[in-house]
Design a protein around this motif. Sequence first.
Motif, mmCIF file in Angstrom:
data_model
loop_
_atom_site.group_PDB
_atom_site.id
_atom_site.type_symbol
_atom_site.label_atom_id
_atom_site.label_comp_id
_atom_site.label_asym_id
_atom_site.label_seq_id
_atom_site.Cartn_x
_atom_site.Cartn_y
_atom_site.Cartn_z
ATOM 1 N N ILE A 165 -27.277 -0.404 -64.985
ATOM 2 C CA ILE A 165 -27.222 -1.452 -66.015
ATOM 3 C C ILE A 165 -26.727 -2.775 -65.435
ATOM 4 O O ILE A 165 -27.355 -3.819 -65.623
ATOM 5 C CB ILE A 165 -26.317 -1.011 -67.186
ATOM 6 C CG1 ILE A 165 -26.919 0.221 -67.868
ATOM 7 C CG2 ILE A 165 -26.139 -2.156 -68.185
ATOM 8 C CD1 ILE A 165 -26.110 0.726 -69.052
ATOM 9 N N ILE A 166 -25.597 -2.718 -64.711
ATOM 10 C CA ILE A 166 -25.034 -3.954 -64.157
ATOM 11 C C ILE A 166 -25.728 -4.351 -62.857
ATOM 12 O O ILE A 166 -25.809 -5.533 -62.523
ATOM 13 C CB ILE A 166 -23.511 -3.788 -63.927
ATOM 14 C CG1 ILE A 166 -22.816 -3.449 -65.245
ATOM 15 C CG2 ILE A 166 -22.905 -5.050 -63.330
ATOM 16 C CD1 ILE A 166 -21.324 -3.196 -65.118
ATOM 17 N N GLY A 167 -26.244 -3.363 -62.125
ATOM 18 C CA GLY A 167 -26.882 -3.661 -60.855
ATOM 19 C C GLY A 167 -25.922 -3.642 -59.680
ATOM 20 O O GLY A 167 -26.186 -4.250 -58.640
ATOM 21 N N LEU A 216 -7.679 -1.907 -77.422
ATOM 22 C CA LEU A 216 -8.008 -2.109 -76.007
ATOM 23 C C LEU A 216 -9.063 -1.104 -75.541
ATOM 24 O O LEU A 216 -9.951 -1.454 -74.746
ATOM 25 C CB LEU A 216 -6.749 -1.976 -75.151
ATOM 26 C CG LEU A 216 -5.736 -3.117 -75.255
ATOM 27 C CD1 LEU A 216 -4.464 -2.771 -74.486
ATOM 28 C CD2 LEU A 216 -6.329 -4.417 -74.728
ATOM 29 N N LEU A 217 -8.975 0.133 -76.029
ATOM 30 C CA LEU A 217 -9.979 1.136 -75.672
ATOM 31 C C LEU A 217 -11.368 0.700 -76.135
ATOM 32 O O LEU A 217 -12.343 0.756 -75.369
ATOM 33 C CB LEU A 217 -9.624 2.484 -76.306
ATOM 34 C CG LEU A 217 -8.570 3.331 -75.611
ATOM 35 C CD1 LEU A 217 -8.163 4.514 -76.492
ATOM 36 C CD2 LEU A 217 -9.076 3.835 -74.272
ATOM 37 N N GLY A 218 -11.461 0.276 -77.394
ATOM 38 C CA GLY A 218 -12.760 -0.125 -77.927
ATOM 39 C C GLY A 218 -13.317 -1.365 -77.261
ATOM 40 O O GLY A 218 -14.488 -1.399 -76.857
ATOM 41 N N VAL A 219 -12.481 -2.403 -77.120
ATOM 42 C CA VAL A 219 -12.932 -3.651 -76.487
ATOM 43 C C VAL A 219 -13.269 -3.417 -75.025
ATOM 44 O O VAL A 219 -14.270 -3.938 -74.504
ATOM 45 C CB VAL A 219 -11.847 -4.735 -76.624
ATOM 46 C CG1 VAL A 219 -12.216 -5.973 -75.809
ATOM 47 C CG2 VAL A 219 -11.665 -5.119 -78.087
ATOM 48 N N GLY A 220 -12.451 -2.624 -74.351
ATOM 49 C CA GLY A 220 -12.700 -2.339 -72.943
ATOM 50 C C GLY A 220 -14.033 -1.647 -72.718
ATOM 51 O O GLY A 220 -14.796 -2.005 -71.806
ATOM 52 N N MET A 221 -14.335 -0.663 -73.561
ATOM 53 C CA MET A 221 -15.607 0.049 -73.426
ATOM 54 C C MET A 221 -16.783 -0.881 -73.678
ATOM 55 O O MET A 221 -17.800 -0.834 -72.969
ATOM 56 C CB MET A 221 -15.639 1.227 -74.397
ATOM 57 C CG MET A 221 -16.841 2.148 -74.215
ATOM 58 S SD MET A 221 -16.823 2.935 -72.587
ATOM 59 C CE MET A 221 -17.955 4.309 -72.882
ATOM 60 N N ALA A 222 -16.658 -1.757 -74.673
ATOM 61 C CA ALA A 222 -17.734 -2.706 -74.964
ATOM 62 C C ALA A 222 -17.959 -3.659 -73.796
ATOM 63 O O ALA A 222 -19.106 -3.975 -73.441
ATOM 64 C CB ALA A 222 -17.403 -3.483 -76.242
ATOM 65 N N PHE A 278 -21.571 -3.959 -71.641
ATOM 66 C CA PHE A 278 -22.391 -5.176 -71.696
ATOM 67 C C PHE A 278 -21.991 -6.203 -70.640
ATOM 68 O O PHE A 278 -22.366 -7.375 -70.748
ATOM 69 C CB PHE A 278 -22.290 -5.799 -73.096
ATOM 70 C CG PHE A 278 -22.887 -4.943 -74.175
ATOM 71 C CD1 PHE A 278 -24.250 -4.972 -74.426
ATOM 72 C CD2 PHE A 278 -22.088 -4.084 -74.921
ATOM 73 C CE1 PHE A 278 -24.806 -4.175 -75.419
ATOM 74 C CE2 PHE A 278 -22.636 -3.283 -75.912
ATOM 75 C CZ PHE A 278 -24.000 -3.319 -76.157
ATOM 76 N N ALA A 279 -21.265 -5.758 -69.626
ATOM 77 C CA ALA A 279 -20.818 -6.670 -68.571
ATOM 78 C C ALA A 279 -22.012 -7.178 -67.756
ATOM 79 O O ALA A 279 -22.832 -6.384 -67.291
ATOM 80 C CB ALA A 279 -19.829 -5.957 -67.648
ATOM 81 N N PRO A 280 -22.100 -8.499 -67.536
ATOM 82 C CA PRO A 280 -23.187 -9.028 -66.706
ATOM 83 C C PRO A 280 -22.921 -8.846 -65.213
ATOM 84 O O PRO A 280 -23.853 -8.866 -64.411
ATOM 85 C CB PRO A 280 -23.216 -10.515 -67.088
ATOM 86 C CG PRO A 280 -21.803 -10.814 -67.485
ATOM 87 C CD PRO A 280 -21.277 -9.569 -68.131
#
Length: 219
Positions: A49-51, A95-101, A105-107
């Motif tokens: 996903i991120i490459g 933090l768990l939820g935001v971290g996983m998101a 979706f990290a570029p």
Amino acid sequence: DTQRSTIYRRKLFKILKEPRVLTMVTARGLGTIVWTGFLTYNSIIVVQIIGGTAEAAGMLVALGSVFFAGTASQAGRVVAIFDSRLYPLIVANGLLGVGMALVLFAPRVFVAGIGIIFLGTGFGIALSLYRSIITGLAPQSLRGGVVSVSEAAGRIMDTLTPMVMGGLIAVFTPTVGFVPAVQIAGLSAALVGAGGGCLCLLVMRSAPPVNTEQYRSAD
């Protein structure tokens, strides 16, 4: 003897049905979902996903483990800042939820690293505080049984999480593609683990205290 064992089991099952105990044992199990989901699909997320590279995926796991271990050992100091363990736990689940998101979706790998720091920090605080709360809910005679059940709940979720996420990916891939399917499965894990944890905390807060005196005859 057999009679004492029967009495012990009855009291253990009874205290496990107490709203505060039940919600905390459930929260303890849900708390592992996000972390296990990350560990299971980390390589796929980073490489496909991120490459990034397999080495980068390994470094992210190591980074998350460092923050998990560090915050778990310092959770007591975090709690000391607040008047209640409820607020640190809500922040930890957030933090768990935001971290996983962020990871999903990290570029770039760097952004995923920030997400991993959030994940490790949230999981470290949550796991440490859940264990502390559960230990204090039961009288000494039943404490070992309650703690064992809560840890078993975590192990069950460790086992089920990859299976359920894999099933979601298999269902959604034909219609939305593999990458969105992985992201949907990851977000679902974050919603159930972190969102469910916050819901359990709110229910626990409104539940009546456990009357431990009625269980002390098992001592």
